[in-house]
Design an enzyme around this catalytic site. Structure first.
Site, PDB file in Angstrom:
ATOM      1  NE  ARG A 149      -2.067  -1.090   3.701  1.00 20.48           N
ATOM      2  CZ  ARG A 149      -1.681  -0.103   4.491  1.00 20.48           C
ATOM      3  NH1 ARG A 149      -2.015   1.148   4.214  1.00 20.48           N
ATOM      4  NH2 ARG A 149      -0.953  -0.342   5.560  1.00 20.48           N
ATOM      5  CE  LYS A 295      -5.472  -4.879   4.985  1.00 20.37           C
ATOM      6  NZ  LYS A 295      -6.109  -5.515   6.174  1.00 20.37           N
ATOM      7  CG  HIS A 316      -6.074  -5.357  11.134  1.00 18.38           C
ATOM      8  ND1 HIS A 316      -4.758  -5.043  11.343  1.00 18.38           N
ATOM      9  CD2 HIS A 316      -6.092  -6.108   9.997  1.00 18.38           C
ATOM     10  CE1 HIS A 316      -4.010  -5.577  10.398  1.00 18.38           C
ATOM     11  NE2 HIS A 316      -4.794  -6.224   9.566  1.00 18.38           N
ATOM     12  CB  SER A 334       2.997  -7.472   9.414  1.00 13.87           C
ATOM     13  OG  SER A 334       3.745  -8.307   8.572  1.00 13.87           O
ATOM     14  CE  LYS A 338      -3.533 -10.059  11.616  1.00 18.32           C
ATOM     15  NZ  LYS A 338      -4.192 -10.226  10.293  1.00 18.32           N
ATOM     16  CB  THR A 339      -2.027 -15.867   9.031  1.00 17.60           C
ATOM     17  OG1 THR A 339      -2.443 -14.568   8.583  1.00 17.60           O
ATOM     18  CG2 THR A 339      -2.534 -16.907   8.049  1.00 17.60           C
ATOM     19  CG  ASP A 353      -6.566  -8.804   7.236  1.00 20.22           C
ATOM     20  OD1 ASP A 353      -5.756  -8.656   8.164  1.00 20.22           O
ATOM     21  OD2 ASP A 353      -6.684  -7.976   6.312  1.00 20.22           O
ATOM     22  NE  ARG A 421       0.695  -9.080   1.843  1.00 20.47           N
ATOM     23  CZ  ARG A 421       0.156  -8.911   3.047  1.00 20.47           C
ATOM     24  NH1 ARG A 421      -0.833  -9.706   3.433  1.00 20.47           N
ATOM     25  NH2 ARG A 421       0.597  -7.976   3.848  1.00 20.47           N
TER      26      ARG A 421
END
Length: 630
Positions: A149, A295, A316, A334, A338-339, A353, A421
């Site tokens: 981004r 986003k 988030h 990041s 989390k994932t 997410d 990604r």
């Protein structure tokens, strides 16, 4: 219609002023990704207008049920609401397209193409390459110089005196742009699309809760861009959902254009991502990065949901649910896990997410996942690795040619970017939670990667402490992750996602505390960072340790142990947990140099306190009393 009265006759002039070097041949993509405008117009037709209707689907919408394990073998084919319009009135056949946007030039409109059609278009248009991933052929694209981004180029129109003007937390995250600048960019984008022979329109949904679900329209030049939003957003299930589709918000992605007038417009560069909340439209200039589509809408959900009645929480975080319907949320920046930690063989994934929390429980905003691929392997991230197959899409991932001529992804080659990604529809995850909703969360987990090595692997938080750590949103960068970083560097991001918060962070904290108190959710801080010393001295917590801490939270066994109160942070730390060394649970014991530990702990606590000063007097509750004691 926003289109000015003179834009039609001025289209050639507008396009001449607005196109940068990249736009004529779309050279912002690397060589071989998109050859030229001939590829863009390869599907040009001049036949009379036609409409291809898909068979109707009758899939029931489920709400707040217990974990549902589903077979996803045929879900690819069930997404079949594709429409193709051709002829001089093609644009008029898309509801609320010409009337609201003014785009009328294309003689072919591809709307909500099937996965197979998108794949065919991507190959025919030469928009990228087909990689032979281990589990299936996967389309891959290169987004040029923008591999992430561009937050400094994101703007929100400041319509003076409007509702958004009074609610937006204006500043570095939410930069104000004038209505006049937006109108100029809008006219340029419309003129550009009106000059094309074909256009891709994706009408999708955001939010699995029907009561707050938003209809989102994307206007794109390329098939892979429609593929991306098809993966990431909730896909319409029936043709009826497309009839009379009146979007709550529209994104015109004119990424092949740049804003040559950016200095006059008081912007930061010729790249611009501009949202006009009152006009329900955004324009994208100069960046091909797929995440800008995702986003941007996420930021809008952060605006819309807390202002509904009753207020809903936008978050988030990732989420999963157990077999008994017990759900959990995982907040984290990041690199915190989390994932990884929300992917649990004993629980069903809701989403990875973006989620909301309403009066009935939690729900996913999305219809897919957008995962990092750096150093990806089947042994470390099996679900993500196996999800990379046909219909997934790789973005900025290195591709290597084997001796047999096959192109294969190389996830360990970060020469292009560390932010490679993959986007894929959520049905690529076996046993995902199909309703995409669940009851109120039993457990809320804040993940941090503490590179200073002083936080315990797991701590239980009071309601007030939970708000303090939510607003702090702490993690740490380590040497080598960014140029110039030679020692651990604290990073604080309110709500574990400050870049996406459109209202003041305390709005979300107050709402989260209300939810916690009302539903009795427990909150924890889990450190997936270092133990036995700071980065460079200690060691990174093993995934087994972190998983054991998460398991103890989710199965409730953590509540059966004794706790001690941390002298500085005040949170409760378990004395023992299954499969976790007691010396790791008490981080001071794991350090050889106790004095160094004490000094480092005070250093981190001071960073917390200094960061929190910006929240003083901003909330209905003074959360400073729940922070560290210096």
């Amino acid at each position: 219609m926003f289109l000015s009265k003179t834009v039609a006759r001025n289209i050639p002039k507008i396009l001449h002023r607005s196109r940068g070097a990249a736009s004529t041949a779309h050279r912002t993509l690397s060589a071989g990704v998109l050859e030229n405008n001939v590829a863009l117009s390869s599907f040009k037709t001049k036949t009379p207008i036609s409409l291809q209707k898909a068979p109707l689907l009758k899939t029931p919408q489920l709400r707040r049920s217990k974990s549902t394990v589903v077979s996803n073998d045929n879900e690819r084919d069930l997404y079949n609401v594709s429409q193709t319009f051709t002829g001089p009135t093609a644009c008029e056949s898309v509801p609320n397209f010409v009337s609201k946007l003014g785009i009328s030039g294309p003689t072919t409109v591809y709307r909500n193409l099937t996965f197979q059609e998108l794949f065919d278009h991507e190959k025919a248009n030469k928009e990228g390459q087909v990689a032979s991933a281990e589990y299936g052929e996967t389309f891959t694209v290169d987004t040029g110089k923008f591999t992430g981004r561009s937050p400094q180029d994101k703007w929100i129109v400041k319509n003076v005196g409007s509702e958004s003007d009074g609610n937006i937390d204006w500043g570095k995250v939410n930069q104000p742009a004038s209505p006049e600048v937006f109108d100029e960019l809008f006219d340029k984008a419309v003129a550009h699309f009106s000059s094309l022979e074909k256009v891709y329109v994706g009408d999708v949904l955001c939010g699995a809760n029907p009561q707050s679900q938003k209809k989102i329209r994307f206007v794109h030049e390329l098939a892979w861009q429609q593929h991306f939003v098809t993966n990431m957003f909730i896909r319409p299930e029936t043709s009826e959902q497309l009839e009379g589709f009146d979007p709550d918000f529209t994104v015109i992605n004119a990424c092949s254009l740049v804003d040559d007038d950016w200095k006059r417009h008081n912007l930061n560069s010729d790249t611009a991502v501009v949202f006009n909340i009152e006009k329900k439209t955004a324009v994208i200039f100069g960046t091909w990065y797929g995440g800008e589509n995702k986003k941007g809408i996420f930021s809008l959900m952060h605006y819309w949901l807390p202002l509904t009645s009753p207020a809903q929480m936008s978050m988030h975080c990732s989420a999963n649910v157990g077999k008994d319907g017990d759900s959990a949320l995982f907040f984290g920046l990041s690199g915190t896990g989390k994932t990884t930690l929300s992917a649990d063989p004993n629980r069903a994934l809701i989403g990875d997410d973006e989620h909301g929390w309403d009066e009935d429980g939690i729900y996913n905003f999305e219809g897919g996942c957008y995962a990092k691929t750096i150093n990806l392997s089947e042994s470390t991230e099996p679900d993500i690795y196996r999800a990379i197959k046909t219909d997934a899409m790789l973005e900025n991932v290195a591709i290597k040619e084997q001796s047999d001529g096959k192109l294969v992804p190389d996830y360990f080659d970060a020469s292009k970017t560390q932010n490679g990604r993959v986007s894929y529809p959520i049905f690529h995850i076996p046993g995902y939670h199909k309703p995409q909703t669940a009851g109120h969360p039993k457990d809320i987990i804040f993940l941090t990667c503490d590179a200073f090595g002083v936080l315990p692997p797991v701590s239980k938080l009071s309601s007030g402490q939970a708000m303090y750590h939510f607003l702090s949103g702490y993690t740490a960068k380590v040497a080598g992750t960014e140029r110039g970083v030679t020692e651990p560097t604290a990073t604080f991001s309110a709500g574990f996602g400050a870049a996406f918060l459109t209202l003041h962070p305390t709005v979300y904290a107050d709402l989260l505390q209300e939810k916690l108190n009302k539903h009795g959710s427990s909150a924890y801080l889990v450190n997936t960072g270092w133990s036995g010393g700071a980065y460079g001295v200690g060691e990174r917590m093993s995934i087994d340790v972190s998983r054991s801490c998460i398991n103890a939270i989710l199965d409730g066994s953590i509540n059966k142990t004794e706790f001690r109160t941390d002298d500085v942070f005040g949170f409760s730390v378990p004395e023992s947990l299954p499969n976790v060394d007691s010396n790791v649970l008490n981080p001071r014991n794991a350090w050889e140099d106790k004095d160094a530990y004490d000094a480092t702990l005070q250093k981190l606590a001071t960073m917390y306190s200094n960061n929190f000063e910006k929240f003083l007097g901003k909330s209905t509750v003074d959360y400073t009393e729940f922070g560290p004691k210096l």
